[in-house]
Design an enzyme around this catalytic site. Sequence first.
Site, PDB file in Angstrom:
ATOM      1  N   ARG A   1      44.938  38.866  36.688  1.00 17.58           N
ATOM      2  CA  ARG A   1      43.983  38.092  35.851  1.00 17.58           C
ATOM      3  C   ARG A   1      44.642  36.839  35.257  1.00 17.58           C
ATOM      4  O   ARG A   1      44.033  35.828  36.316  1.00 17.58           O
ATOM      5  CB  ARG A   1      43.304  38.858  34.724  1.00 17.58           C
TER       6      ARG A   1
ATOM      7  N   PHE B   1      38.381  41.401  48.839  1.00 21.86           N
ATOM      8  CA  PHE B   1      38.156  41.506  47.594  1.00 21.86           C
ATOM      9  C   PHE B   1      39.397  40.725  46.997  1.00 21.86           C
ATOM     10  O   PHE B   1      40.329  41.192  47.928  1.00 21.86           O
ATOM     11  CB  PHE B   1      37.962  43.182  47.313  1.00 21.86           C
TER      12      PHE B   1
ATOM     13  N   GLU C   1      29.986  33.019  35.394  1.00 19.78           N
ATOM     14  CA  GLU C   1      30.220  34.671  36.935  1.00 19.78           C
ATOM     15  C   GLU C   1      31.831  33.512  37.637  1.00 19.78           C
ATOM     16  O   GLU C   1      31.395  32.379  37.792  1.00 19.78           O
ATOM     17  CB  GLU C   1      29.098  34.487  37.469  1.00 19.78           C
ATOM     18  N   ASP C   2      32.541  34.925  37.388  1.00 22.58           N
ATOM     19  CA  ASP C   2      33.553  34.388  38.380  1.00 22.58           C
ATOM     20  C   ASP C   2      32.878  34.276  39.453  1.00 22.58           C
ATOM     21  O   ASP C   2      33.724  33.811  40.654  1.00 22.58           O
ATOM     22  CB  ASP C   2      34.473  35.563  37.453  1.00 22.58           C
TER      23      ASP C   2
ATOM     24  N   ASP D   1      28.859  38.823  44.309  1.00 16.74           N
ATOM     25  CA  ASP D   1      29.159  39.904  44.728  1.00 16.74           C
ATOM     26  C   ASP D   1      27.690  40.312  45.934  1.00 16.74           C
ATOM     27  O   ASP D   1      26.719  40.000  46.017  1.00 16.74           O
ATOM     28  CB  ASP D   1      29.788  41.146  44.531  1.00 16.74           C
TER      29      ASP D   1
HETATM   30  P1  XMP Z   1      28.140  42.344  41.858  1.00 15.67           P
HETATM   31  O1  XMP Z   1      28.097  43.567  42.900  1.00 15.67           O
HETATM   32  O2  XMP Z   1      27.061  42.899  40.090  1.00 15.67           O
HETATM   33  O3  XMP Z   1      29.644  42.379  41.235  1.00 15.67           O
HETATM   34  O4  XMP Z   1      27.165  40.895  41.705  1.00 15.67           O
HETATM   35  C1  XMP Z   1      29.570  40.824  40.231  1.00 15.67           C
HETATM   36  C2  XMP Z   1      31.075  41.095  39.675  1.00 15.67           C
HETATM   37  O5  XMP Z   1      31.702  42.505  40.361  1.00 15.67           O
HETATM   38  C3  XMP Z   1      33.158  42.374  40.477  1.00 15.67           C
HETATM   39  N1  XMP Z   1      33.668  41.521  41.694  1.00 15.67           N
HETATM   40  C4  XMP Z   1      35.635  41.556  41.771  1.00 15.67           C
HETATM   41  N2  XMP Z   1      36.144  41.126  40.844  1.00 15.67           N
HETATM   42  N3  XMP Z   1      37.214  40.255  42.598  1.00 15.67           N
HETATM   43  C5  XMP Z   1      36.903  41.066  41.856  1.00 15.67           C
HETATM   44  O6  XMP Z   1      38.206  40.887  40.723  1.00 15.67           O
HETATM   45  C6  XMP Z   1      36.153  40.104  44.387  1.00 15.67           C
HETATM   46  O7  XMP Z   1      36.443  40.615  45.258  1.00 15.67           O
HETATM   47  C7  XMP Z   1      35.129  41.546  43.396  1.00 15.67           C
HETATM   48  N4  XMP Z   1      33.997  41.215  43.809  1.00 15.67           N
HETATM   49  C8  XMP Z   1      33.547  41.698  42.868  1.00 15.67           C
HETATM   50  C9  XMP Z   1      33.405  41.087  39.544  1.00 15.67           C
HETATM   51  O8  XMP Z   1      33.792  41.861  38.642  1.00 15.67           O
HETATM   52  C10 XMP Z   1      31.925  40.626  39.625  1.00 15.67           C
HETATM   53  O9  XMP Z   1      31.684  40.003  37.814  1.00 15.67           O
HETATM   54 MG    MG Z   2      36.747  43.093  37.227  1.00 15.28          MG
END
Ligand code: XMP
Ligand code: MG
Length: 173
Positions: free
Chosen positions: A162, A149, A96-97, A100
């Site tokens: 990206r 963010f 995962e990137d 959150d």
């Molecule tokens: P959840 O809330 O499901 O979110 O854990 C995970 C996905 O939300 C996106 N995400 C971000 N993308 N900057 C981003 O570019 C951020 O700070 C950020 N926070 C959440 C991301 O796609 C991740 O897989």
């Molecule tokens: Mg995104």
Amino acid sequence: MRLGKTPIITAMQIERRVAELAGQISRDYAGRELLLIAVLKGSVIFASDLMRRLTVPVTLDFVRARSYRNTESTGSVECTFHPEQSVARKHVLILEDILDTGRTASAIVEHIREGRPDSLALCALFDKPSRRVVPMTADYVGFTLDDRFVVGYGLDYNECGRELPDLYVLDEE
Ligand code: XMP
Ligand code: MG
């Protein structure tokens, strides 16, 4: 899109941390083959850098799940692309990137587990633990971040940014 003037994490810091993660993962999976499942699209750059530093044999697949509109989590996770190969009896590592709220990772882990892998672990390059809504911890974390963010190194704001080698905070002014 306005970003902070200086990166909060530089490309070089990311490179070093990715190398450390790869070392740790290679030691943990020594003697085994690993199926990497990268979460599209944000983890593509991370996955390509990490996999080239692993010393265990790997195969690569992808999953796509979306929970985000702009900077607001919608709360629901759509799985729009599934791994092509079977995960049954494999050692699976989800890449995962960023973690959150935890909803995306939680939905993906649940989905992959149904395929009965021999083992299943999660690696997140970035983690924002203060944002968690669903209980979820990664087995491997690159960097722990505050609730801001971030954009760059695969992470986007409305699909932009990206390609940036460094990580920036989105300036919402
Ligand atoms: P959840 O809330 O499901 O979110 O854990 C995970 C996905 O939300 C996106 N995400 C971000 N993308 N900057 C981003 O570019 C951020 O700070 C950020 N926070 C959440 C991301 O796609 C991740 O897989
Ligand atoms: Mg995104």
